[in-house]
Design a protein around this motif. Structure first.
Motif, PDB file in Angstrom:
ATOM      1  N   TYR A 198       0.831  -1.209   0.000  1.00 49.83           N
ATOM      2  CA  TYR A 198       0.000   0.000   0.000  1.00 49.83           C
ATOM      3  C   TYR A 198       0.862   1.254   0.000  1.00 49.83           C
ATOM      4  O   TYR A 198       0.501   2.264  -0.608  1.00 49.83           O
ATOM      5  N   GLY A 199       2.000   1.209   0.681  1.00 48.78           N
ATOM      6  CA  GLY A 199       2.915   2.347   0.644  1.00 48.78           C
ATOM      7  C   GLY A 199       3.474   2.578  -0.746  1.00 48.78           C
ATOM      8  O   GLY A 199       3.606   3.729  -1.191  1.00 48.78           O
ATOM      9  N   GLN A 200       3.807   1.495  -1.447  1.00 42.03           N
ATOM     10  CA  GLN A 200       4.281   1.636  -2.824  1.00 42.03           C
ATOM     11  C   GLN A 200       3.203   2.215  -3.727  1.00 42.03           C
ATOM     12  O   GLN A 200       3.482   3.059  -4.585  1.00 42.03           O
ATOM     13  N   THR A 201       1.979   1.783  -3.524  1.00 39.61           N
ATOM     14  CA  THR A 201       0.879   2.318  -4.330  1.00 39.61           C
ATOM     15  C   THR A 201       0.684   3.805  -4.083  1.00 39.61           C
ATOM     16  O   THR A 201       0.486   4.595  -5.027  1.00 39.61           O
ATOM     17  N   LEU A 202       0.736   4.213  -2.818  1.00 40.55           N
ATOM     18  CA  LEU A 202       0.584   5.626  -2.489  1.00 40.55           C
ATOM     19  C   LEU A 202       1.731   6.447  -3.070  1.00 40.55           C
ATOM     20  O   LEU A 202       1.511   7.536  -3.629  1.00 40.55           O
ATOM     21  N   GLY A 203       2.964   5.944  -2.947  1.00 45.14           N
ATOM     22  CA  GLY A 203       4.105   6.664  -3.514  1.00 45.14           C
ATOM     23  C   GLY A 203       4.017   6.780  -5.020  1.00 45.14           C
ATOM     24  O   GLY A 203       4.335   7.833  -5.595  1.00 45.14           O
ATOM     25  N   THR A 204       3.584   5.708  -5.678  1.00 46.17           N
ATOM     26  CA  THR A 204       3.440   5.757  -7.135  1.00 46.17           C
ATOM     27  C   THR A 204       2.362   6.756  -7.549  1.00 46.17           C
ATOM     28  O   THR A 204       2.506   7.461  -8.557  1.00 46.17           O
ATOM     29  N   ALA A 205       1.288   6.828  -6.778  1.00 44.24           N
ATOM     30  CA  ALA A 205       0.225   7.794  -7.093  1.00 44.24           C
ATOM     31  C   ALA A 205       0.741   9.222  -6.978  1.00 44.24           C
ATOM     32  O   ALA A 205       0.430  10.074  -7.833  1.00 44.24           O
ATOM     33  N   CYS A 206       1.539   9.506  -5.953  1.00 39.55           N
ATOM     34  CA  CYS A 206       2.090  10.864  -5.806  1.00 39.55           C
ATOM     35  C   CYS A 206       3.037  11.202  -6.946  1.00 39.55           C
ATOM     36  O   CYS A 206       2.992  12.313  -7.508  1.00 39.55           O
ATOM     37  N   VAL A 207       3.889  10.260  -7.311  1.00 39.87           N
ATOM     38  CA  VAL A 207       4.829  10.509  -8.405  1.00 39.87           C
ATOM     39  C   VAL A 207       4.084  10.662  -9.733  1.00 39.87           C
ATOM     40  O   VAL A 207       4.468  11.474 -10.586  1.00 39.87           O
ATOM     41  N   THR A 208       3.008   9.899  -9.902  1.00 43.93           N
ATOM     42  CA  THR A 208       2.237   9.993 -11.141  1.00 43.93           C
ATOM     43  C   THR A 208       1.626  11.381 -11.308  1.00 43.93           C
ATOM     44  O   THR A 208       1.681  11.981 -12.399  1.00 43.93           O
ATOM     45  N   THR A 209       1.024  11.914 -10.242  1.00 43.42           N
ATOM     46  CA  THR A 209       0.450  13.257 -10.338  1.00 43.42           C
ATOM     47  C   THR A 209       1.529  14.309 -10.595  1.00 43.42           C
ATOM     48  O   THR A 209       1.310  15.267 -11.348  1.00 43.42           O
ATOM     49  N   TYR A 210       2.699  14.124 -10.012  1.00 48.72           N
ATOM     50  CA  TYR A 210       3.807  15.060 -10.213  1.00 48.72           C
ATOM     51  C   TYR A 210       4.303  15.010 -11.661  1.00 48.72           C
ATOM     52  O   TYR A 210       4.492  16.048 -12.307  1.00 48.72           O
ATOM     53  N   TYR A 211       4.462  13.808 -12.187  1.00 47.21           N
ATOM     54  CA  TYR A 211       4.951  13.669 -13.556  1.00 47.21           C
ATOM     55  C   TYR A 211       3.905  14.129 -14.565  1.00 47.21           C
ATOM     56  O   TYR A 211       4.246  14.649 -15.632  1.00 47.21           O
ATOM     57  N   CYS A 212       2.634  13.922 -14.269  1.00 47.38           N
ATOM     58  CA  CYS A 212       1.593  14.399 -15.185  1.00 47.38           C
ATOM     59  C   CYS A 212       1.622  15.920 -15.286  1.00 47.38           C
ATOM     60  O   CYS A 212       1.377  16.480 -16.374  1.00 47.38           O
ATOM     61  N   SER A 213       1.921  16.602 -14.191  1.00 49.80           N
ATOM     62  CA  SER A 213       2.043  18.061 -14.244  1.00 49.80           C
ATOM     63  C   SER A 213       3.214  18.481 -15.121  1.00 49.80           C
ATOM     64  O   SER A 213       3.122  19.449 -15.900  1.00 49.80           O
ATOM     65  N   LEU A 214       4.328  17.747 -15.039  1.00 50.79           N
ATOM     66  CA  LEU A 214       5.480  18.063 -15.886  1.00 50.79           C
ATOM     67  C   LEU A 214       5.179  17.800 -17.355  1.00 50.79           C
ATOM     68  O   LEU A 214       5.560  18.590 -18.234  1.00 50.79           O
ATOM     69  N   ILE A 215       4.502  16.688 -17.634  1.00 50.53           N
ATOM     70  CA  ILE A 215       4.154  16.381 -19.016  1.00 50.53           C
ATOM     71  C   ILE A 215       3.164  17.404 -19.560  1.00 50.53           C
ATOM     72  O   ILE A 215       3.193  17.764 -20.745  1.00 50.53           O
ATOM     73  N   ALA A 216       2.270  17.913 -18.699  1.00 48.84           N
ATOM     74  CA  ALA A 216       1.335  18.962 -19.134  1.00 48.84           C
ATOM     75  C   ALA A 216       2.101  20.211 -19.555  1.00 48.84           C
ATOM     76  O   ALA A 216       1.761  20.845 -20.572  1.00 48.84           O
ATOM     77  N   LEU A 217       3.135  20.591 -18.801  1.00 48.87           N
ATOM     78  CA  LEU A 217       3.961  21.735 -19.202  1.00 48.87           C
ATOM     79  C   LEU A 217       4.689  21.452 -20.514  1.00 48.87           C
ATOM     80  O   LEU A 217       4.853  22.360 -21.351  1.00 48.87           O
ATOM     81  N   SER A 218       5.116  20.219 -20.693  1.00 48.77           N
ATOM     82  CA  SER A 218       5.794  19.865 -21.955  1.00 48.77           C
ATOM     83  C   SER A 218       4.843  19.979 -23.136  1.00 48.77           C
ATOM     84  O   SER A 218       5.232  20.444 -24.221  1.00 48.77           O
ATOM     85  N   ILE A 219       3.592  19.547 -22.944  1.00 52.80           N
ATOM     86  CA  ILE A 219       2.600  19.682 -24.014  1.00 52.80           C
ATOM     87  C   ILE A 219       2.339  21.153 -24.319  1.00 52.80           C
ATOM     88  O   ILE A 219       2.209  21.556 -25.486  1.00 52.80           O
ATOM     89  N   TYR A 220       2.294  21.980 -23.265  1.00 47.18           N
ATOM     90  CA  TYR A 220       2.077  23.415 -23.470  1.00 47.18           C
ATOM     91  C   TYR A 220       3.215  24.016 -24.289  1.00 47.18           C
ATOM     92  O   TYR A 220       2.982  24.787 -25.238  1.00 47.18           O
ATOM     93  N   TYR A 221       4.446  23.683 -23.942  1.00 52.34           N
ATOM     94  CA  TYR A 221       5.586  24.207 -24.686  1.00 52.34           C
ATOM     95  C   TYR A 221       5.644  23.637 -26.097  1.00 52.34           C
ATOM     96  O   TYR A 221       6.108  24.310 -27.023  1.00 52.34           O
TER      97      TYR A 221
END
Length: 423
Positions: A198-221
């Protein structure tokens, strides 16, 4: 044979079957012999008892429960099942290692669906590569190496990679493939560590939201780069701030900024202002301007729309950034909606494209003026930093980022392999 002087008795067949242990599977025509005397004589000690040797079953793919149902573990993951081609109607498939101990063979309804498998083993390999090669390698590794001794950083990094990173990588793959379970259910074999999944799942969820924000900026650029003039190469008047001086890409700072020393201004500090201002315009109330590039101005004020304080509230989401973030989550959904069947196809792109990007950046960097000096400065080892624990800690952190171990994703990937897949 007379009833009174019989020397041996045969147990009935049904009775014999019930008294026999279920795991011995003895034939029904065998019997236990004993001497019987008349009721008026004391019963002597039995002379002989025929004990059947227990039947030792080798490790197989199925067992027969007490209810008579045959329990099969992962029928699709084992190619050499010594059973019938079509399983009987009362067959209960199992998909977890620890289900052998828990299942009672009474799953008439609600059986788990058969676990999916990779369409091609190369898709599993590319998925693991795409997990390991990403932003952690393209962005983080050069900066970490430069900050921790340059070329000397490769020594602790390779040591940690071989002694810590790769064994953990193989351990996650082995656990997932052997148990055919994801990152949460694989820990059912060790209930005390159940919270790890469950800790791995929670950590992966946090990293996923963080990386999605970075990819959103990449799409914008990416969309912004389609303009004839790149918006981050010029200063925008609507984004100007009285406390900042914007320098466009390729501009000469001496033509745009005028700095006056302490002796000239009679103030306690050097003051830098726009070149349009003269020494007579400087007063004690004049604010020392901050010099920023046009790229920083576009990113902070044009894209992020940063505020110095949030006393007026957070405000509404930016429509352009929200749309890019929605596109990112939509791509993520389309990649995973069919499980490994769809994500395996996407892996062909996600595993190869980063190498194309890194190769392009390498060629571009080597063709820039002063590239030779920069490489010499970057790779010149600083041996004195090898004795610092901070450098070794950075090597451990970077190896975990590079291999993406500890997130549970590798365990989930390998759980879709065949049981005898050569990992």
């Amino acid at each position: 044979m007379q009833p009174n002087d019989s020397s041996a008795a045969l147990l009935p067949e049904a009775e014999n079957f019930d008294m026999r242990p279920r795991t011995m599977s003895a034939p029904a025509d065998e019997f236990i012999s004993f001497d019987a005397k008349t009721s008026d004589e004391p019963r002597p000690r039995s002379r002989s008892i025929r004990i059947h040797a227990p039947v030792i079953y080798p490790r197989s793919n199925s067992i027969v429960s007490r209810s008579g149902k045959r329990i099969v573990k992962n029928p699709s993951r084992v190619n050499n099942i010594e059973e019938e081609d079509e399983f009987p109607k009362n067959t209960v498939p199992l998909f977890r290692l620890n289900s052998w101990a828990k299942d009672t063979g009474n799953k008439d309804e609600g059986d788990e669906p058969e676990r999916q498998q990779w369409d091609n083993p190369i898709e599993f390999l590319l998925s693991c590569i795409s997990m390991s090669v990403g932003l952690g390698n393209v962005w983080r590794f050069p900066f970490t190496a430069y900050e921790n001794g340059g070329g000397a950083f490769l020594i602790p990094y390779i040591c940690v990679l071989m002694l810590v990173g790769r064994p953990l990588y193989f351990l996650e793959l082995a656990l997932g493939q052997f148990s055919s379970s994801g990152s949460v259910r694989v820990w059912d074999m060790v209930p005390a560590f159940g919270g790890v999944g469950y800790g791995q799942t929670l950590g992966t969820a946090c990293v996923t939201t963080y990386y999605c924000s970075l990819i959103a900026l990449s799409i914008y650029y990416l969309v912004s780069s389609c303009y004839p003039i790149l918006p981050w190469t010029e200063c925008h008047p609507e984004l100007e701030d009285v406390t900042k001086i914007c320098i466009p890409s390729g501009g000469n700072m001496s033509e745009l900024v005028s700095c006056f020393t302490v002796n000239e201004t009679m103030l306690n500090e050097t003051v830098c202002v726009k070149s349009s201002m003269t020494l007579s315009d400087i007063t004690p109330d004049t604010v020392n301007a901050t010099i920023i590039s046009s790229a920083e101005q576009y990113f902070r004020d044009g894209v992020l729309k940063e505020k110095t304080d949030i006393s007026e509230g957070l405000g509404l989401p930016d429509p352009a950034l929200a749309g890019c973030l929605g596109i990112c989550w939509l791509l993520l959904y389309l990649s995973l909606k069919d499980g490994v069947s769809s994500s395996g196809k996407v892996a062909y792109f996600t595993a190869i494209f980063p190498y194309c990007v890194m190769l392009t950046l390498l060629v571009r960097g080597l063709t820039l003026p002063g590239a030779e000096k920069g490489l010499r400065f970057f790779f010149t080892p600083q041996w004195e930093k090898l004795g610092s624990l901070k450098v070794w800690y950075a090597a451990v952190t970077q190896s975990f980022f590079s291999l993406s171990v500890g997130f549970g994703t590798l365990t989930t990937y390998s759980s879709y392999n065949k049981f005898r897949h050569n990992t």
